[in-house]
Design a protein around this motif. Structure first.
Motif, PDB file in Angstrom:
ATOM      1  N   VAL A  53       0.786  -1.225  -0.003  1.00 23.80           N
ATOM      2  CA  VAL A  53       0.014  -0.007  -0.088  1.00 23.80           C
ATOM      3  C   VAL A  53       0.896   1.181   0.025  1.00 23.80           C
ATOM      4  O   VAL A  53       0.937   2.202  -0.925  1.00 23.80           O
ATOM      5  CB  VAL A  53      -0.885  -0.026   1.261  1.00 23.80           C
ATOM      6  N   SER A  54       1.986   1.173   0.921  1.00 22.62           N
ATOM      7  CA  SER A  54       2.746   2.397   0.826  1.00 22.62           C
ATOM      8  C   SER A  54       3.358   2.629  -0.219  1.00 22.62           C
ATOM      9  O   SER A  54       3.494   3.730  -0.809  1.00 22.62           O
ATOM     10  CB  SER A  54       3.708   2.293   2.100  1.00 22.62           C
ATOM     11  N   ALA A  55       4.094   1.640  -0.853  1.00 22.94           N
ATOM     12  CA  ALA A  55       4.847   1.667  -2.100  1.00 22.94           C
ATOM     13  C   ALA A  55       3.898   2.400  -3.199  1.00 22.94           C
ATOM     14  O   ALA A  55       4.249   3.078  -4.161  1.00 22.94           O
ATOM     15  CB  ALA A  55       5.702   0.512  -2.390  1.00 22.94           C
ATOM     16  N   PHE A  56       2.676   1.595  -3.180  1.00 26.77           N
ATOM     17  CA  PHE A  56       1.961   1.843  -4.493  1.00 26.77           C
ATOM     18  C   PHE A  56       1.317   3.254  -4.436  1.00 26.77           C
ATOM     19  O   PHE A  56       1.289   3.723  -5.279  1.00 26.77           O
ATOM     20  CB  PHE A  56       1.003   0.720  -4.469  1.00 26.77           C
ATOM     21  N   LEU A  57       1.094   3.548  -3.021  1.00 24.30           N
ATOM     22  CA  LEU A  57       0.651   4.992  -3.211  1.00 24.30           C
ATOM     23  C   LEU A  57       1.821   6.085  -3.535  1.00 24.30           C
ATOM     24  O   LEU A  57       1.429   7.069  -4.248  1.00 24.30           O
ATOM     25  CB  LEU A  57       0.360   5.266  -1.558  1.00 24.30           C
ATOM     26  N   SER A  58       2.941   5.915  -3.135  1.00 24.25           N
ATOM     27  CA  SER A  58       3.881   6.933  -3.493  1.00 24.25           C
ATOM     28  C   SER A  58       4.106   6.753  -5.190  1.00 24.25           C
ATOM     29  O   SER A  58       4.431   7.651  -5.674  1.00 24.25           O
ATOM     30  CB  SER A  58       5.282   6.344  -2.961  1.00 24.25           C
ATOM     31  N   LYS A  59       3.986   5.492  -5.655  1.00 23.77           N
ATOM     32  CA  LYS A  59       4.193   5.609  -7.156  1.00 23.77           C
ATOM     33  C   LYS A  59       2.842   6.186  -7.823  1.00 23.77           C
ATOM     34  O   LYS A  59       3.141   6.785  -8.703  1.00 23.77           O
ATOM     35  CB  LYS A  59       4.278   4.160  -7.634  1.00 23.77           C
ATOM     36  N   LYS A  60       1.676   6.057  -7.272  1.00 26.43           N
ATOM     37  CA  LYS A  60       0.636   6.623  -7.992  1.00 26.43           C
ATOM     38  C   LYS A  60       0.949   8.290  -7.701  1.00 26.43           C
ATOM     39  O   LYS A  60       0.234   8.753  -8.573  1.00 26.43           O
ATOM     40  CB  LYS A  60      -0.757   6.163  -6.910  1.00 26.43           C
ATOM     41  N   ILE A  61       1.036   8.618  -6.633  1.00 28.98           N
ATOM     42  CA  ILE A  61       1.374  10.171  -6.349  1.00 28.98           C
ATOM     43  C   ILE A  61       2.355  10.570  -7.448  1.00 28.98           C
ATOM     44  O   ILE A  61       2.187  11.704  -8.088  1.00 28.98           O
ATOM     45  CB  ILE A  61       1.759  10.542  -4.859  1.00 28.98           C
ATOM     46  N   ASP A  62       3.231   9.927  -7.620  1.00 30.47           N
ATOM     47  CA  ASP A  62       4.257  10.660  -8.351  1.00 30.47           C
ATOM     48  C   ASP A  62       3.847  10.368  -9.887  1.00 30.47           C
ATOM     49  O   ASP A  62       3.956  11.444 -10.580  1.00 30.47           O
ATOM     50  CB  ASP A  62       5.548   9.360  -8.181  1.00 30.47           C
ATOM     51  N   GLY A  63       3.395   9.110 -10.188  1.00 28.37           N
ATOM     52  CA  GLY A  63       2.747   8.999 -11.708  1.00 28.37           C
ATOM     53  C   GLY A  63       1.608  10.284 -11.791  1.00 28.37           C
ATOM     54  O   GLY A  63       1.680  10.814 -12.940  1.00 28.37           O
ATOM     55  N   ASP A  64       0.744  10.477 -10.958  1.00 23.78           N
ATOM     56  CA  ASP A  64      -0.267  11.299 -11.185  1.00 23.78           C
ATOM     57  C   ASP A  64       0.066  12.819 -11.226  1.00 23.78           C
ATOM     58  O   ASP A  64      -0.305  13.715 -12.105  1.00 23.78           O
ATOM     59  CB  ASP A  64      -1.347  11.404  -9.948  1.00 23.78           C
ATOM     60  N   ALA A  65       1.151  13.115 -10.393  1.00 27.99           N
ATOM     61  CA  ALA A  65       1.619  14.571 -10.326  1.00 27.99           C
ATOM     62  C   ALA A  65       2.467  14.777 -11.780  1.00 27.99           C
ATOM     63  O   ALA A  65       2.347  15.811 -12.234  1.00 27.99           O
ATOM     64  CB  ALA A  65       2.736  14.676  -9.342  1.00 27.99           C
ATOM     65  N   ARG A  66       2.939  13.671 -12.340  1.00 26.83           N
ATOM     66  CA  ARG A  66       3.932  13.669 -13.533  1.00 26.83           C
ATOM     67  C   ARG A  66       2.737  14.346 -14.577  1.00 26.83           C
ATOM     68  O   ARG A  66       3.299  15.053 -15.586  1.00 26.83           O
ATOM     69  CB  ARG A  66       4.591  12.708 -13.904  1.00 26.83           C
ATOM     70  N   VAL A  67       1.669  13.782 -14.674  1.00 25.62           N
ATOM     71  CA  VAL A  67       0.670  14.442 -15.410  1.00 25.62           C
ATOM     72  C   VAL A  67       0.161  15.544 -15.167  1.00 25.62           C
ATOM     73  O   VAL A  67      -0.164  16.463 -16.023  1.00 25.62           O
ATOM     74  CB  VAL A  67      -0.401  13.241 -15.690  1.00 25.62           C
ATOM     75  N   MET A  68      -0.236  15.772 -13.759  1.00 18.21           N
ATOM     76  CA  MET A  68      -1.087  16.915 -13.242  1.00 18.21           C
ATOM     77  C   MET A  68      -0.210  18.107 -13.494  1.00 18.21           C
ATOM     78  O   MET A  68      -0.779  19.068 -14.151  1.00 18.21           O
ATOM     79  CB  MET A  68      -1.294  16.781 -11.828  1.00 18.21           C
ATOM     80  N   GLN A  69       1.041  18.088 -13.052  1.00 16.63           N
ATOM     81  CA  GLN A  69       1.866  19.170 -13.237  1.00 16.63           C
ATOM     82  C   GLN A  69       1.846  19.906 -14.412  1.00 16.63           C
ATOM     83  O   GLN A  69       1.586  21.243 -14.491  1.00 16.63           O
ATOM     84  CB  GLN A  69       3.210  18.920 -12.788  1.00 16.63           C
ATOM     85  N   PRO A  70       2.392  19.243 -15.685  1.00 20.25           N
ATOM     86  CA  PRO A  70       2.239  19.978 -16.810  1.00 20.25           C
ATOM     87  C   PRO A  70       1.107  20.464 -17.368  1.00 20.25           C
ATOM     88  O   PRO A  70       0.899  21.599 -17.626  1.00 20.25           O
ATOM     89  CB  PRO A  70       2.891  18.894 -17.851  1.00 20.25           C
ATOM     90  N   LEU A  71      -0.139  19.801 -16.643  1.00 15.69           N
ATOM     91  CA  LEU A  71      -1.531  19.803 -17.133  1.00 15.69           C
ATOM     92  C   LEU A  71      -1.724  21.338 -16.341  1.00 15.69           C
ATOM     93  O   LEU A  71      -2.306  22.343 -16.833  1.00 15.69           O
ATOM     94  CB  LEU A  71      -2.384  18.824 -16.977  1.00 15.69           C
TER      95      LEU A  71
END
Lengths: 1057, 435
Positions: A210-228
């Protein structure tokens, strides 16, 4: 035509003198700092949010060190029909999967636990039998049934290795490197797919996953969200200004702010935390705010003066906006520093510090790089500001004006509603839940969340609360009395809410005791009463089973033991009671000389972390509000203005808390960040509006409606685009897959827009209410001095707002006509001055005035001829009309035989004891259009002459301060463009003085005032200028206007001798 | 000096000539009645009536004549007690005694020829080449009288010299050339005067209060060899007014040497020449006026004490000053200045310190349409922690009549520039009539 009139303008003229150089230096700065981003190391783990020296973390690390326990990935094998797992087929699957899991990279092969690796303990005929649940070869149904029976006699394994209802079994898999947890999780997911068969379901979850997957999800989501977010914000700027070129300058400011702060973060070796994802977004939002305000001001000026030099417009825009931008920067920085000082979580502390740094960079780039880029870009008029050509704001500006005006008119109702809503929101917010659940950060449909919830529902749970029991001496735990205390402790823990079971060495000793004594399993723990027996039991077990089987329960020296409690809830709010009660129990009942227990496990960490977060969050909000307030009070030099600036954001925070409570959004690390951002950004609008309204109130004689008409349309429009850019930028996060980011984005967007709306409504209402009270209290109507001001105000205020806007351009046009009135290229005149004090005492002066006008400059020399004490005292001014050369002034004082340069900022000082200021003397009955905002008040007739009434308000506080005038009203003769009468008001809107042209005539085709009287209404002093020997000659000696020639005598022909 | 008499004669002859178009353009006189009291000793320092007549006459459009004088009539005078000798003055510039304590002196007496952007001035005049307030770094063309230390306005204390002065502008440049054959030096208070120098630096190393031998003064007299020659170039560069200056001539500060005769030992004051190279500038920066002056005096001659004897040695002297004008709170005008003066490679036994750091702060506020002027001024030596604080209020009742009240307070060690007058505090009052 623009002349540089004040220090700020001069500063910006200097700053924009080398635009390409500044741009290159800015680029170099961005490259050097932003290249630090390559040095950023990522630490997106949840553990990073907890200070590593926190006792709960230290204890957890000790548990890992001593007992080898770490957060596991849990693989649950459940029967689809809810039947028993203890079948040949299911147990074979569990065993095969267990074996396969040991081969997965990063999995600790010796730390994979399941029914396939663990053993039961039983006793027969004085023998202790330690039997594996699953045999090595084929697992028959009989073996499965045997395993079930033995499992039923092993309480520590019920609910852990297999579900209490037998519907599933768990394989707990510990990993070697937590940083590779995501890869391991994905590998395990791929592995279990191979074992999925009909009738059996396999789920993968557990804290590590859960902990690891959450970090990855946040990271991945942010990579899309930030440029957006970046694109959305730039898109919004385009919408605001409708010019693609307009994007370039703000873009560089955004790069400077976000790149600079993030880059320096990298150079400083600060890791990139999960929350750091929000940093560029917030910096983009703040940086764009500065740029929007400057661009708005620029485009307004551009539309009003399409033919003006770009650099002049840029300088005017910067002069107007430098102060509010600086103010908002200081308050935003203060807000972030408040958060940084109060936060206990390193990522949030770093976030706040670097946000403050980024805000400072945004300020620097906005004040230095932005104007230079605007000069280079030479932006033409924008359609979005076409209505400003005639001084009228656009639809949006008018709408905001109406809202604020309505609020001011109905200030009693508005403030009542505001107080009631605030009170209600505060009451609701009392129930705000501070909570945390790791798995709730995933969407309900996310497989890992389903798996985690299933494991929690089916098995004992995945939340662990550990107790470490330590004795001072080796083998200290082999004492029966101490072991009995441990059993009592376990029983106490099991009585706590949400605790499903506890497991420790006492359970195994109890099993051994029963096995050796062939007692029936009763469910209760029974231990020998002799100290030696415990040691003997353990010896027996070592003979019968694997000596390492107890390494998770007790250390090799029998000095430290671990009691692990499994809780069925992952929520902080539900598990915190257990921690509190357990801590009290340990202190009161358990700890004794020689033996001590402390807490560990993720439940304990969450409890301590969240408790501190709860406290630090509210402390941080209060501290940053206090710092913002302090900064605003200092900046405005007014407690009232400072308080007013923090009202909207304070109200917004209360509203957001209430909203969170209503929507059952709890305060957690991610959502707690909204407050920091709200304080930082939300206060900006209030500062801009308070700043502009204060100026407008002063200029309009404290008439709220007139002030709103002046201040709100432009300011609110810019702030709206800022708030909207921020709101829409963060709204992008609503599209995230992670509820955590959705909540965060939604709250910040709501906070930004709420701050804007509340400011727009509440601030004008507050001003209206305060002024109403003030008027009532001071009985202004009884003060004759004020009544004149009120008449002027009324003249302005009674004009409908629409007309005010329309009259801006007309006012400017009249002022420009006055400014362009011919004064001759060369002029020579003698002024006879009569100075009369309030008692009627008179002084006479005679001075020679020489003027020379050219497209570059207006040069004025005034040499006193009488009285004797002042003879030859000479004032010289070079009033530059070009951007390159600022105004300069010198005074020659014969008494000291020196020519002294005097500061141009002294232009509001009175000229050698007269009622005319240096500015009046130099401007020759003209108004500098760079100094004032003009309005056309109306047209009247005086002696058959058409006279325009115009008013002027200094463009900034600084200009007002330099001029010594808060406003003026002038009656301008249309035939001559001479102001026949000018009424000046001081900075407190009190009537200051009037200048009246008593006589004028046309000399050499030039309309020339020949008698002017200035009366100071406050001192009673007056000055009459009578112009004699007015001449517009063909030539005047150059040296007469040279500061180096001031000591030389003027030739007799000039002196009229 | 013959030239003095010749010029005066020319002027007197020209004035009454019928048809010469001479016209009195400016004629005024000021009468100042003043009184000052030494507070520490509770004694009158000076009570005086000072008459300051001034006359300006144009002969033609180009030829101008100006003269001014000062007549001091004393009731009490501890500034120049007894009958002053005035041996620091050349005979042409020396004040004339009217009785035992009254004096008359010519302050200005010159003809000025103007032609376009040039002017030539011949006669007794004051040439001011410095722009600092109450401090002199480049203002070295004329000597000063120190009868009131530095408490008198420079305009009052500056000694006009017989000079030839040429001033012209060429394009953006202004050039000024000076020849001053008048070898008058600084007027140093005589022993027993209220402001007699006490600091060792001004007494050839002697301690405050210690008796000095009999003093004689050997003033140079050559109108060519001992004359002062100066040149100054000025122009504006952007917002900066800059001035370059070079001068060579008499060092107005006396040196000393001990001459022993069969009867006694005499302290003889004598003079050397010096060169001054200077740079001055001022500029307005965002509400401030910044001005600076820097001077270099290579191989200037100084007194040193060597084995109990008073000798001389040469060393380079560097002086820099920076000043700011700004608007302070409550509508005050504030001037702040800092001066650093240093002798590089100072010889052993130098009677003056190797360096000086002096700061000044001046604040002024005017009231009632400039009729009332209140001023506070502070000078401080940052080396010796001594200083001078001054306050004054002047009130112009009309253009023709004003009064002024002032107080001057010295503090610090008696070895210091200001502390040497620690017992010389004073309050003063004056009334000025202008006719």
């Amino acid at each position: 035509m623009t002349s540089t009139r004040n220090g700020t303008a001069q500063l910006f003229y200097r700053l924009t003198s080398r635009p390409r150089l500044v741009l290159i230096l800015s680029g170099v700065f961005i490259l050097v700092t932003a290249s630090g981003m390559t040095q950023l190391s990522k630490d997106t783990s949840v553990r990073a949010f907890i200070p590593q020296d926190d006792p709960s973390v230290v204890n957890d690390d000790r548990i890992t060190e001593i007992f080898g326990l770490s957060e596991p990935i849990a693989v649950a094998v459940t029967t689809a029909d809810g039947g028993s797992i203890f079948t040949s087929r299911s147990l074979t699957l569990v065993r095969d999967l267990t074996n396969a899991l040991t081969t997965v990279p990063n999995v600790r092969a010796d730390r994979v636990a399941s029914l396939a690796t663990e053993s039961s303990i039983a006793g027969t005929e004085g023998q202790v039998l330690v039997d594996a649940y699953t045999p090595r070869g084929e697992i028959s149904e009989a073996a499965a049934a045997s395993a079930r029976l033995r499992w039923l006699d092993m309480p520590p394994h019920i609910g852990t290795l297999a579900a209490e209802d037998e519907s599933g079994a768990v394989i707990l898999t510990e990993i070697i490197d937590p940083d590779l947890a995501v890869e391991t999780y994905l590998a395990i997911l791929a592995l279990v797919e191979q074992y999925e068969t009909e009738g059996v379901e396999i789920h993968v979850a557990g804290p590590a996953a859960v902990s690891a997957f959450l970090s990855k999800k946040i990271d991945g989501d942010a990579r899309v969200m930030q440029p957006l977010v970046f694109v959305m914000v730039l898109g919004f700027i385009f919408a605001a200004f409708r010019r693609v070129k307009a994007l370039l300058a703000p873009f560089v400011v955004l790069l400077g702010a976000a790149g600079g702060a993030m880059g320096i973060m990298g150079w400083a070796g600060i890791p990139y935390f999960a929350i750091t994802n929000a940093l560029p977004v917030i910096l983009v939002a703040i940086a764009v705010a500065d740029a929007i305000h400057v661009l708005s001001s620029y485009y307004q000026l551009r539309s009003q003066k399409p033919d003006a030099e770009t650099r002049d417009l840029v300088v005017m825009a910067m002069t107007e906006m430098a102060q509010p931008i600086t103010l908002t920067t200081l308050t935003t920085i203060a807000g972030f520093i408040g958060i940084a000082l109060a936060s206990i979580m390193p990522p949030i502390t770093y976030f706040a510090w670097f946000a403050a740094l980024g805000v400072a960079f945004a300020w620097l780039f906005s004040l230095i790089t932005l104007p230079n880029m605007l000069v280079l870009l030479n932006l033409g008029p924008s359609k979005a500001f076409s209505s400003w050509e005639d001084g009228r704001p656009n639809l949006l500006g008018r709408f905001f004006h109406r809202v604020s005006a309505f609020s001011a008119r109905r200030h009693v109702a508005v403030l009542t509603v505001f107080v009631l809503v605030g009170g209600l929101a505060a009451a609701v917010a009392q129930n705000l839940r501070v909570d945390r659940s790791q798995v709730e950060n995933f969407a309900p449909t996310e497989p890992i969340r389903i798996a985690d919830e299933l494991i929690n529902d089916t098995f004992a749970g995945t939340s662990f609360l550990d107790v470490i029991v330590e004795t001072e001496e080796p083998e200290g735990l082999l004492q029966a009395g101490r072991m009995a205390k441990i059993v009592a402790l376990q029983e106490f823990i099991e009585s706590l809410p949400h605790v499903e079971l506890t497991a420790g060495i006492s359970d195994y000793l109890s099993l051994l005791h029963k096995a050796i004594n062939e007692e029936r399993s009763t469910g209760s723990r029974r231990l020998p009463k002799e100290d030696d027996a415990i040691a003997q039991y353990l010896l027996v077990y070592e003979v019968s089973g694997d000596p390492t089987d107890f390494e998770e329960e007790i250390d090799a020296q029998y000095q430290t033991a671990l009691i692990r409690s499994v809780l069925d809830s992952v929520f902080f709010s539900q598990t915190s009671d257990a921690v509190i009660q357990l801590e009290e129990y340990l202190d009161a009942e358990f700890n004794e000389p020689g033996m001590r227990a402390t807490l560990g496990g993720d439940v304990n960490i969450t409890y301590h972390w969240m408790s501190r977060l709860k406290q630090s969050h509210f402390d941080g909000v209060m501290l940053s509000l206090i710092m913002v307030l302090g900064m605003a009070v200092i900046a405005f030099r007014s407690l009232g203005a400072g308080l007013l600036s923090v009202v909207p954001v304070s109200f917004t925070i209360v509203i957001i808390y209430a909203l969170m409570t209503s929507l059952d959004i709890y305060l957690e690390p991610a959502t707690s960040m909204f407050a920091a951002i709200s304080v930082g950004v939300g206060v900006d609008f209030a500062i801009h509006l308070v700043d502009r309204l204060r100026v407008a109130l002063r200029l309009s004689g404290e008439n709220v409606e007139a002030a709103i008409a002046m201040a709100v349309p432009g300011t609110a429009r810019a702030c709206f685009f800022n708030a909207a850019a921020l709101g829409i930028g963060f709204s992008v996060m609503l599209a995230s897959e992670l509820p955590m980011l959705q909540r965060f984005g939604g709250l910040v967007a709501t906070a930004a827009l709420t701050s804007f709306v509340v400011g727009l409504i509440v601030i004008p209402a507050c001003y209206a209410a305060v002024l109403r009270l003030k008027r009532a209290g001071l009985r202004w109507a009884n003060r004759p001095r004020v009544s004149n001001a009120i008449l002027l105000i009324a003249a302005i205020a009674m004009a409908p707002a629409e007309r005010l806007w329309a009259d801006n351009a007309r006012g400017l046009e009249i002022a420009t006509k006055v400014a362009e009135r011919s004064e001759g290229d060369l002029a020579k005149r003698t002024i006879q001055m009569t100075l009369t004090d309030r008692r009627g005492g008179e002084k006479q002066r005679i001075a020679l005035v020489l003027k020379k006008s050219s497209p570059q400059a207006r040069l004025t020399r005034i040499t006193y001829l009488e009285p004797k004490a002042l003879r030859n005292t000479t004032f010289l001014s070079h009033d530059s009309r070009t951007v390159e050369r600022p105004d300069e002034r010198w005074l020659y004082i014969p008494a000291v035989r020196k020519v002294r340069r005097i500061p141009a900022s002294d232009r509001g000082d009175y000229f050698l004891g007269t009622d005319f200021t240096y500015e009046d003397m130099q401007n020759d009955l003209k108004f500098d259009v760079a100094d004032y905002h003009f309005e056309h008040v109306g047209i009247t007739q005086i002696d058959q002459r058409m006279v325009h009434e115009i008013s002027g308000a200094p463009r900034s506080d600084q200009i007002a301060s330099e001029l010594g005038y808060g406003a003026f009203k002038a009656s301008v003769d249309e035939a001559t463009w001479l102001p026949l009468r000018i009424e000046f008001f001081d900075l407190d809107a009190q009537p200051l003085k009037s200048i009246e042209v008593r006589d004028y005539e046309q000399i050499d085709g030039i309309w020339t005032a020949t008698e002017i009287v200035a009366v100071n209404h406050q001192s009673g002093h007056s000055t009459r200028f009578t112009y004699l020997d007015v001449d517009y000659p063909e030539t005047l000696p150059e040296q007469a206007f040279d500061q180096n020639g001031l000591q030389r005598r003027l030739s007799p022909d000039l002196l009229g001798d | 000096m013959r030239i003095e008499r010749q010029l005066i004669c020319v002027a007197l002859l020209l004035l009454p000539v019928p048809g010469n178009a001479a016209e009195v353009e400016e004629a005024e006189a000021k009468l100042r009645l003043g009184y000052s009291n030494g507070t520490s000793r509770n004694t009158a320092i000076e009570s005086s009536a000072t008459l300051l007549p001034r006359l300006g006459v144009s002969f033609t459009d180009r030829l101008w004549f100006e003269t001014s004088a000062r007549v001091r009539l004393h009731g009490a005078d501890k500034l120049e007690p007894d009958r002053p000798v005035y041996d620091y003055y050349t005979s042409a510039s020396r004040p004339r005694m009217l009785g035992d304590s009254n004096t008359a002196e010519l302050r200005d007496f010159y003809f000025e020829l103007n032609a376009g952007a040039s002017r030539l001035r011949l006669g007794k005049q004051q040439i001011v080449w410095g722009n600092l307030d109450g401090l002199r770094v480049l203002d070295q063309m004329n000597p000063h009288s120190f009868r009131e230390f530095i408490l008198a306005d420079f305009e009052e204390s500056r000694i006009g010299l017989w000079s030839l002065y040429f001033d012209t502008s060429v394009g953006p440049w202004r050039a000024e050339l000076v020849w001053t054959p008048d070898t008058t030096a600084h007027d140093i208070p005589e022993p027993g005067a209220w402001f007699e120098f006490q600091a060792p630096r001004y007494r050839y190393g002697a301690s405050p209060g210690s008796p000095l031998p009999e003093i004689t003064t050997d003033l140079p007299k050559s109108m060519i060899d001992d004359a002062t020659y100066g040149a100054r170039l000025s122009r504006a560069v952007g917002r900066l007014d800059i001035r370059l200056q070079a001068q060579t001539g008499l060092d107005y500060e006396p040196l000393g040497r001990l001459e022993t005769t069969s009867r006694n030992t005499v302290l003889e004051q004598f003079y050397r020449k010096r060169q001054i190279y200077g740079l001055g500038f001022d500029s307005a920066l965002a509400g401030l006026v910044v001005r600076g002056e820097f001077s270099a005096q290579p191989n200037r001659t100084f007194n040193i004490n060597e084995a109990g004897d008073l000798r001389i040695a040469e060393a380079d002297q560097w002086t820099g000053a920076i000043g700011l004008d700004l608007n302070g709170p409550w509508n005050t005008f504030i001037n702040i200045q800092y001066v650093y003066d240093r002798i590089s490679s100072p010889p052993d036994g130098l009677v003056r310190p190797n360096s000086d750091h002096i700061a000044t702060v001046f604040a002024r506020r005017t009231f009632a349409y400039d009729a009332i002027i209140a001023e506070l001024r502070w000078y401080g030596s940052l080396d010796d922690n001594d200083g001078l604080a001054r306050g004054s209020v002047s009130w112009a009742f009309s253009d023709n009549f004003s009064i002024e009240l002032g107080a001057d307070f010295f503090y610090g060690d008696e070895d210091g520039i200001f502390g040497q007058f620690q017992d010389a505090d004073r309050v003063s009052a004056s009334a000025t009539f202008t006719f």
